[in-house]
Design an enzyme around this catalytic site. Structure first.
Site, mmCIF file in Angstrom:
data_model
loop_
_atom_site.group_PDB
_atom_site.id
_atom_site.type_symbol
_atom_site.label_atom_id
_atom_site.label_comp_id
_atom_site.label_asym_id
_atom_site.label_seq_id
_atom_site.Cartn_x
_atom_site.Cartn_y
_atom_site.Cartn_z
ATOM 1 N N LYS A 97 0.921 -1.117 0.137
ATOM 2 C CA LYS A 97 -0.055 0.159 -0.084
ATOM 3 C C LYS A 97 0.877 1.096 -0.120
ATOM 4 O O LYS A 97 1.622 1.410 0.942
ATOM 5 C CB LYS A 97 -1.017 0.056 1.187
ATOM 6 C CG LYS A 97 -1.820 1.256 1.170
ATOM 7 C CD LYS A 97 -2.923 1.366 2.357
ATOM 8 C CE LYS A 97 -3.763 2.484 2.429
ATOM 9 N NZ LYS A 97 -4.210 2.959 3.452
ATOM 10 N N GLY A 158 -8.899 8.939 9.459
ATOM 11 C CA GLY A 158 -9.173 8.916 10.858
ATOM 12 C C GLY A 158 -10.347 10.102 11.009
ATOM 13 O O GLY A 158 -10.778 10.054 12.119
ATOM 14 N N ALA A 184 -9.926 5.412 3.922
ATOM 15 C CA ALA A 184 -9.855 6.685 4.748
ATOM 16 C C ALA A 184 -11.450 7.341 4.723
ATOM 17 O O ALA A 184 -11.995 7.501 3.659
ATOM 18 C CB ALA A 184 -8.680 7.705 4.292
ATOM 19 N N GLY A 185 -11.595 7.759 5.983
ATOM 20 C CA GLY A 185 -12.844 8.469 6.255
ATOM 21 C C GLY A 185 -14.001 7.838 6.486
ATOM 22 O O GLY A 185 -15.024 8.402 6.840
ATOM 23 N N ASN A 206 -10.111 1.335 9.208
ATOM 24 C CA ASN A 206 -9.389 1.175 10.451
ATOM 25 C C ASN A 206 -9.866 1.871 11.611
ATOM 26 O O ASN A 206 -10.348 1.257 12.796
ATOM 27 C CB ASN A 206 -7.976 1.470 10.106
ATOM 28 C CG ASN A 206 -7.106 1.276 11.481
ATOM 29 O OD1 ASN A 206 -7.350 0.570 12.231
ATOM 30 N ND2 ASN A 206 -5.822 1.832 11.070
ATOM 31 N N THR A 207 -9.850 3.074 11.760
ATOM 32 C CA THR A 207 -10.133 3.900 12.806
ATOM 33 C C THR A 207 -11.636 3.591 13.302
ATOM 34 O O THR A 207 -11.736 3.353 14.505
ATOM 35 C CB THR A 207 -10.100 5.553 12.491
ATOM 36 O OG1 THR A 207 -8.488 5.588 11.968
ATOM 37 C CG2 THR A 207 -10.389 6.232 13.720
#
Lengths: 255, 370
Positions: A97, A158, A184-185, A206-207
């Site tokens: 990645k 995040g 992301a997001g 993830n987050t």
């Protein structure tokens, strides 16, 4: 549901996950197993390359995840290429990645350097999954140099703000000949479902899982949302209409 | 230059502004997400004190979202206590009649091996200001010895020249902690009587050199106990704001050294209580989601245990402030800069972090990435 193919691998799950921000290695393992994710990304900088008994890595290898090392922390193409080669050697995978964010606050990707690095890395035999702005032109250029996917952001890493770039992501999906992974997001299962309904090939979360009060349950929620979104996409959503359909059609005279 | 910006402020006016913040200023600051420096001012003012619980709640939430439930661990390694400065609050003060020592390269290796055994991957090298005995050349050699054992090298040493920073970055330097100590230019000279450190402007200019050298992280801070912590913290935040916009590739970290017992007899001019420090940490977090916040062993075990969930992102552990203290803990204790408050072992700290439901992160960088 269709199986997802990226380079030489096939995936039953369209939910990709990350390893950061978990309260413990055990919790990370349990959540990732519950997510049924088959591709897990981890930052090279968190892995102990000197000692073989790295904590994070141990859990991931035991659970037989496909590893997707990332270059988080590098600030330009040169550093990214160097890090990629180390990752390939240490983790015995040519999957990567590619993340280049010179801005340490919003971690926004540098498109110029990413394209430069992607070109080199593809030549060196890497399977490159680049993290990029939701920029349709950049995504086509990356496809041209041979990346395996593109990974446009929904909103900053995040932030949990969802698909703020949805109009651009729609164009990227429409134009792309390689899988589009929204990265992301994504802060809620509904965001993931939305991306999948739009036709994204996968999402990376993830987050939202790691920081939730109950990461295991949240991982399951994301799994279900991704499945639901994908099924809806494949079943073809009914078109939206703002007006009621006229009861006497305008073209009835044609029949 | 920040010096030009700070010159447009008057210390006393700024202090008055902070103390005149009202309940409604604080409520405004609590409500909005993108907080201005003016909101920060309200949050560190006495008017915000009744809202400390709400501030703690917001600080915890923001920190968990940005950093997860993690605390990074680091350890300081004191390389030398030689110092040419006369800073009235410091144990290494050139006038203090204490034993002086600079670690030899062999001793550095011994120390690093001892530190590695404790589990640390992130190391902070500390020296007094002594360019000949422990300058850039010495540090460069020290880096070469340390690099095979450690993943992230930081320094807290005298200001170096711009080209020296660039050179050290090539050799593995990641973070530079440089504390202005106080932003009160007039009073600065009463604390820093002699040596290079007595020049307020030169010290302030060093941050520009660090930014230009694109060091990965810059640590800012004041020494609490010199001037009014509220005014000094306002200027630190102003500095942080200036730096992050100008040197946008760099990360920033804030530390809060409070004066500890040390050799010499300086008594603090202003007291920052535990509650004040908590208020300040919460205010920083609400002002800047990304800034890293460190809490060292200067603080008590009880305080650190309770604060780790409320905004802090990194902690030191098992610190010895005397050169040579890791390989030979019993020797040279009279060399120390100050006595630590939280003297638990690294393993005890890591266990405490885990028992609070947080992950103790030993490694979050690699020298190979730079």
């Amino acid at each position: 549901m269709e199986v997802l193919k990226i380079a030489d691998k096939t995936f039953n799950s369209r939910l990709f996950t990350g390893t950061g921000k978990f309260a413990s290695g055990e919790l990370m393992r349990d959540a990732l197993i519950a997510s049924e994710s088959e591709l897990v990304t981890m930052a090279l900088r968190r892995i102990d390359l000197k000692q073989q008994k790295d904590n994070i890595l141990q859990y991931l290898i035991e659970a037989k995840f496909n590893l997707l090392p990332n270059t988080s922390g590098v600030r330009n193409a040169k550093e990214a290429i160097f890090a990629a080669e180390l990752a390939r050697e240490a983790l015995e995978t040519n999957w990567l990645k590619l993340e280049i964010h010179p801005d340490p606050r919003y971690l926004l990707p540098d498109g110029e350097e990413t394209l430069k690095a992607a070109k080199e890395l593809v030549k060196k035999g890497f399977i490159v999954l680049p993290y990029v702005q939701a920029d349709p032109v950049l995504c086509k250029k990356l496809e041209d140099v041979g990346t395996a996917t593109v990974m446009p952001l929904g909103s900053p890493i995040g932030s949990n703000n969802g698909l703020n770039t949805r109009d651009m992501i729609r164009i990227i999906i429409e134009q792309s000949n390689i899988p589009v992974i929204v990265d992301a997001g994504i802060g809620a299962p509904s965001h993931a479902a939305e991306a999948m309904e739009m036709g994204a090939d996968a999402v990376l979360v993830n987050t939202a899982i790691a920081v939730s009060q109950n990461p295991v349950d949240m991982a399951i929620a994301f799994k279900l949302a991704v499945q639901a979104g994908r099924m809806a996409f494949e079943a073809k959503l009914a078109g939206k209409s703002t007006e009621a359909k006229a009861s006497s059609p305008l073209t009835s005279f044609l029949s | 230059m920040f010096i030009e910006l700070i010159n447009t402020y008057d210390w006393q006016n700024t202090t008055d502004l902070i103390y005149s913040k009202t309940d409604s200023d604080v409520q405004t600051a609590l409500q909005f997400k993108n907080r201005s420096i003016d909101d920060f001012m309200a949050l560190i003012s006495p008017a915000a004190e009744p809202y400390i619980e709400e501030m703690a709640r917001q600080s915890q939430m923001i920190t968990q979202k940005r950093f997860g439930k993690t605390i990074q661990l680091y350890v300081p390694l004191y390389l030398s206590n030689f110092c040419e400065n006369n800073c009235v609050y410091c144990g290494f003060n050139t006038e203090n009649k204490i034993k002086r020592k600079v670690l030899s390269y062999d001793e550095i290796k011994e120390e690093v091996i001892a530190i590695r055994k404790l589990g640390f991957e992130h190391i902070l090298l500390v020296t007094g200001e002594a360019d000949v005995k422990a300058g850039a050349t010495y540090l460069k050699k020290a880096f070469e010895i340390i690099k095979p054992y450690m993943s992230l090298i930081s320094i807290e040493v005298q200001p170096l020249k711009a080209d020296e920073y660039s050179e050290l970055i090539k050799h593995g330097l990641n973070t530079v902690y440089l504390y202005q100590e106080t932003y009160n230019r007039e009073r600065y000279s009463t604390y820093h009587l002699k040596g290079n450190k007595s020049n307020f402007e030169n010290r302030l200019m060093t941050y520009e050199h660090l930014g230009n050298a694109q060091v990965h992280k810059i640590g800012l801070g004041i020494l609490a106990g010199l001037e009014d912590w509220r005014t000094d913290s306002f200027f630190t935040a102003l500095h942080l704001n200036y730096l992050k916009k100008k040197y946008w590739r760099t990360k920033y970290s804030i530390s809060f050294p409070r004066l500890r017992p040390h050799s010499g007899n300086f008594e603090p001019n202003s007291i920052m209580t535990d509650k004040h420090l908590a208020q300040l940490i919460f205010a920083y977090r609400m002002f800047d989601e990304n800034v890293e916040i460190a809490l060292s062993t200067r603080e008590s075990a009880v305080y650190r245990d309770n604060m780790l969930k409320l905004g802090v992102t990194s902690m030191s552990a098992e610190s010895r402030t005397n050169p040579g203290g890791y390989a030979n803990p019993e020797l040279n204790t009279e060399l120390e800069q100050f006595s630590v408050n939280d003297d638990r072992t690294a393993a005890e700290i890591a266990n405490m972090i885990r028992s609070n439901g947080y992950e103790a992160v030993w490694k979050d960088w690699d020298c190979i990435l730079q």
